[in-house]
Design an enzyme around this catalytic site. Structure first.
Site, PDB file in Angstrom:
ATOM      1  N   LYS A 134       0.808  -1.222   0.000  1.00 54.52           N
ATOM      2  CA  LYS A 134       0.000   0.000   0.000  1.00 54.52           C
ATOM      3  C   LYS A 134       0.843   1.275   0.000  1.00 54.52           C
ATOM      4  O   LYS A 134       0.434   2.291  -0.572  1.00 54.52           O
ATOM      5  CB  LYS A 134      -0.973  -0.009   1.172  1.00 54.52           C
ATOM      6  N   ASN A 181      -4.949   1.776  -1.727  1.00 59.33           N
ATOM      7  CA  ASN A 181      -5.422   0.396  -1.900  1.00 59.33           C
ATOM      8  C   ASN A 181      -6.211   0.204  -3.196  1.00 59.33           C
ATOM      9  O   ASN A 181      -6.694  -0.894  -3.457  1.00 59.33           O
ATOM     10  CB  ASN A 181      -6.262  -0.045  -0.699  1.00 59.33           C
ATOM     11  N   ALA A 234       0.663   0.342  12.837  1.00 57.89           N
ATOM     12  CA  ALA A 234       1.009   1.645  12.264  1.00 57.89           C
ATOM     13  C   ALA A 234       1.464   1.512  10.814  1.00 57.89           C
ATOM     14  O   ALA A 234       2.188   2.361  10.309  1.00 57.89           O
ATOM     15  CB  ALA A 234       2.103   2.318  13.106  1.00 57.89           C
ATOM     16  N   ASN A 284       1.675   0.534  18.767  1.00 62.09           N
ATOM     17  CA  ASN A 284       2.485  -0.230  17.824  1.00 62.09           C
ATOM     18  C   ASN A 284       3.705  -0.804  18.522  1.00 62.09           C
ATOM     19  O   ASN A 284       4.210  -0.220  19.486  1.00 62.09           O
ATOM     20  CB  ASN A 284       2.939   0.664  16.660  1.00 62.09           C
ATOM     21  N   ARG A 285       4.152  -1.946  18.032  1.00 60.41           N
ATOM     22  CA  ARG A 285       5.344  -2.593  18.584  1.00 60.41           C
ATOM     23  C   ARG A 285       6.549  -1.652  18.511  1.00 60.41           C
ATOM     24  O   ARG A 285       7.384  -1.619  19.411  1.00 60.41           O
ATOM     25  CB  ARG A 285       5.631  -3.879  17.806  1.00 60.41           C
ATOM     26  N   ASP A 307       7.785   4.558  17.624  1.00 62.88           N
ATOM     27  CA  ASP A 307       8.103   5.719  16.790  1.00 62.88           C
ATOM     28  C   ASP A 307       7.153   5.832  15.603  1.00 62.88           C
ATOM     29  O   ASP A 307       6.784   6.943  15.187  1.00 62.88           O
ATOM     30  CB  ASP A 307       9.547   5.637  16.282  1.00 62.88           C
ATOM     31  N   LYS A 308       6.744   4.685  15.045  1.00 63.70           N
ATOM     32  CA  LYS A 308       5.822   4.707  13.906  1.00 63.70           C
ATOM     33  C   LYS A 308       4.438   5.193  14.327  1.00 63.70           C
ATOM     34  O   LYS A 308       3.764   5.918  13.582  1.00 63.70           O
ATOM     35  CB  LYS A 308       5.737   3.317  13.271  1.00 63.70           C
ATOM     36  N   MET A 355      -9.430  -6.252  11.539  1.00 60.39           N
ATOM     37  CA  MET A 355      -9.624  -5.855  10.153  1.00 60.39           C
ATOM     38  C   MET A 355      -9.404  -7.006   9.170  1.00 60.39           C
ATOM     39  O   MET A 355      -9.846  -6.917   8.023  1.00 60.39           O
ATOM     40  CB  MET A 355      -8.714  -4.668   9.809  1.00 60.39           C
ATOM     41  N   TYR A 374     -10.113 -10.967   7.942  1.00 58.69           N
ATOM     42  CA  TYR A 374     -11.324 -11.779   7.983  1.00 58.69           C
ATOM     43  C   TYR A 374     -10.959 -13.251   7.971  1.00 58.69           C
ATOM     44  O   TYR A 374      -9.890 -13.647   7.512  1.00 58.69           O
ATOM     45  CB  TYR A 374     -12.235 -11.447   6.799  1.00 58.69           C
TER      46      TYR A 374
END
EC number: 1.1.1.25
Length: 277
Positions: free
Chosen positions: A65, A86, A128, A151-152, A155-156, A215, A217
């Site tokens: 993306k 997308n 992120a 987020n892991r 910084d992101k 998000m 499925y």
């Protein structure tokens, strides 16, 4: 016949061809929609070949993306805000219009299909990457009381906070930074479920949560949703509805008509369960 595809890596799991086939039948359109596997180092080359062979438009999924954002020559406002794309629509003079329909798909599923009101709610968004960045602005436009990005790599998350700071009450950090806070809605925008893994979310964060949303499925509960269920959350939803709603927005961009989605969501759930049995 006009040709479209969804491009990603991996891609064989994608249900986008099933969805767009339903949309085409519903609206009387003649189109071919398939999957397109791109090498991790060959996204642009694969897109160019597809277009040279007569392709009209593409959906873009993990992990391309951000590359799609860079490749587009024109962007819709929501794609520009997301810094991620997308959907491609190929135009004259080698132009490529890039759009991002993820956010509107998510918001429509949550607010219309699930009848969950977002204004004033505290929302935790996990991840992120491109999936997360595509949904932040549409979520903020619903006026939540707080949108927290975990987020892991903190910084992101902080970079996304700074990117959207003028659009609403938003913060970012590591998962551990939000321990002790209560969220009405938790959304998993990581790709962990794609790999049958669990994001590093502390169990404490599920306390008092009304809705947990993945998000991605699946025909059964994802590992993330299963973990949420062990923490007492009963309203567990995967991304089937979001997938159909964002696909409808892509279909609108390509064909100028937005198909009905409720029946297609039901058909897709039936399809997922059929292939799981």
């Amino acid at each position: 016949m006009d040709t479209y595809a969804v491009i990603g890596n991996p891609i064989t799991h994608s249900k986008s061809p099933f969805i767009h086939t339903q949309f085409a039948q519903q609206t009387g359109r003649s189109m071919c929609y398939t999957t397109l596997l791109a090498p991790l180092d060959g996204f642009e080359r694969t897109v160019t070949t597809f277009r040279e062979n007569g392709g009209i438009g593409l959906n873009i999924t993990v992990p391309f993306k951000f590359e799609a954002y860079a490749l587009a020559t024109r962007l819709t406002d929501r794609a520009r805000a997301a810094h991620a794309v997308n959907t491609f629509r190929f135009e004259q003079e080698n132009e490529i219009l890039g759009d991002n329909t993820d956010g509107v798909g998510l918001v429509r599923d949550i607010t219309i299909n699930l009848d969950f009101a977002l204004p004033g709610k505290h929302v935790l968004l996990m991840g992120a990457g491109g999936a997360a960045s595509g949904v932040i602005l549409p979520l903020l436009q619903q006026k939540p009381g707080l949108l927290a990005i975990a987020n892991r790599t903190p910084d992101k998350a902080i970079a996304l906070q700074q990117q959207f700071v003028n659009h609403g009450n938003i913060t970012g950090g590591h998962y551990q930074d939000f321990i002790g806070q209560q969220f009405d809605l938790i959304i998993n925008a990581t790709s962990a479920s794609l790999h049958n893994a669990l994001p590093p979310i502390p169990a404490d964060l599920f306390h008092g949560t009304a809705l947990v949303y993945d998000m991605l499925y699946s025909s059964k509960l994802t590992p993330f949703l299963e973990f949420a269920s062990t923490q007492g959350v009963t309203n567990l939803v995967d991304g089937t509805g979001m997938l159909v709603e964002q696909a409808a927005e892509s279909f609108l961009l390509w064909h100028g008509i937005r198909p009905e989605t409720q029946n297609v969501i039901r058909q897709l759930r039936d399809e997922l369960h059929l292939h799981a049995s």
